[in-house]
Motif scaffolding. Structure first.
Motif, short mmCIF file in Angstrom:
data_model
loop_
_atom_site.label_atom_id
_atom_site.label_comp_id
_atom_site.label_asym_id
_atom_site.label_seq_id
_atom_site.Cartn_x
_atom_site.Cartn_y
_atom_site.Cartn_z
N ARG A 208 0.83 -1.21 0.00
CA ARG A 208 0.00 0.00 0.00
C ARG A 208 0.86 1.26 0.00
O ARG A 208 1.85 1.34 0.71
N LYS A 209 0.44 2.27 -0.79
CA LYS A 209 1.12 3.55 -0.83
C LYS A 209 0.10 4.64 -0.57
O LYS A 209 -1.02 4.59 -1.07
N ASN A 210 0.49 5.66 0.20
CA ASN A 210 -0.35 6.82 0.42
C ASN A 210 -0.08 7.80 -0.70
O ASN A 210 1.02 8.32 -0.83
N ARG A 211 -1.10 8.08 -1.49
CA ARG A 211 -0.91 8.95 -2.64
C ARG A 211 -1.31 10.39 -2.37
O ARG A 211 -1.03 11.27 -3.15
N SER A 212 -2.00 10.63 -1.26
CA SER A 212 -2.36 12.01 -0.94
C SER A 212 -2.17 12.26 0.55
O SER A 212 -2.31 11.36 1.37
N LEU A 213 -1.86 13.48 0.88
CA LEU A 213 -1.61 13.86 2.26
C LEU A 213 -2.89 13.81 3.09
O LEU A 213 -2.85 13.44 4.27
N GLU A 214 -4.04 14.12 2.48
CA GLU A 214 -5.30 14.13 3.22
C GLU A 214 -5.67 12.73 3.70
O GLU A 214 -6.09 12.55 4.85
N THR A 215 -5.53 11.72 2.84
CA THR A 215 -5.88 10.37 3.26
C THR A 215 -4.88 9.85 4.29
O THR A 215 -5.26 9.12 5.20
N LEU A 216 -3.62 10.23 4.15
CA LEU A 216 -2.62 9.84 5.14
C LEU A 216 -2.99 10.40 6.51
O LEU A 216 -2.99 9.67 7.51
N GLN A 217 -3.36 11.68 6.55
CA GLN A 217 -3.71 12.30 7.82
C GLN A 217 -4.98 11.70 8.41
O GLN A 217 -5.08 11.49 9.62
N SER A 218 -5.97 11.39 7.56
CA SER A 218 -7.20 10.80 8.08
C SER A 218 -6.96 9.38 8.59
O SER A 218 -7.52 8.97 9.61
N ASN A 219 -6.09 8.63 7.90
CA ASN A 219 -5.75 7.28 8.37
C ASN A 219 -5.00 7.32 9.69
O ASN A 219 -5.25 6.51 10.59
N VAL A 220 -4.07 8.27 9.82
CA VAL A 220 -3.31 8.40 11.08
C VAL A 220 -4.25 8.78 12.22
O VAL A 220 -4.17 8.20 13.31
N ALA A 221 -5.16 9.70 11.96
CA ALA A 221 -6.12 10.10 13.01
C ALA A 221 -7.02 8.94 13.40
O ALA A 221 -7.30 8.73 14.59
N ARG A 222 -7.47 8.15 12.41
CA ARG A 222 -8.33 6.99 12.69
C ARG A 222 -7.58 5.93 13.50
O ARG A 222 -8.11 5.36 14.45
#
Length: 111
Positions: free
Chosen positions: A26-40
């Motif tokens: 898996r690769k994080n392609r956008s900063l927004e999804t990375l931040q939402s995944n980290v928060a979750r």
């Protein structure tokens, strides 16, 4: 690779033992999804109660005896996924005779 798990402060080898799926492809392609995944992941880790193997000597990541006695079994959807924004409506366009005559295959092909 495991950036969202590492940024949440969870060791990669520890994640599957507490129910977090790890996919090395898996690769994080956008900063927004990375931040939402980290928060979750952080909220999941905060709500998780890990019972100690040895109640006399609990480890740092394990719950204290008071937290263990106050823990209760959760039922229903635990952490439902939240959608960020609604998808934009598609704009409908009438097909003109000029559009029908143009061949797009040759223009789309990479040379």
């Amino acid at each position: 690779m495991h950036t969202h798990i590492q940024e949440a402060g969870i060791p990669v080898k520890f994640a599957p033992t507490v129910g977090i799926a790890v996919d090395h492809r898996r690769k994080n392609r956008s900063l927004e999804t990375l931040q939402s995944n980290v928060a979750r992941l952080k909220t999941y880790r905060a709500s998780l109660v890990i019972f100690p193997r040895n109640m006399k000597k609990p480890k740092a990541f394990e719950a204290s005896p008071a937290d263990c006695s106050a823990a209760s079994q959760a039922k229903g959807p635990l952490m439902p996924m939240k959608k960020g924004t609604k998808p934009q409506a598609l704009e409908l366009v009438k097909i003109t005779p000029d559009m029908k005559t143009v061949r797009e295959e040759g223009q789309l092909r990479l040379h």
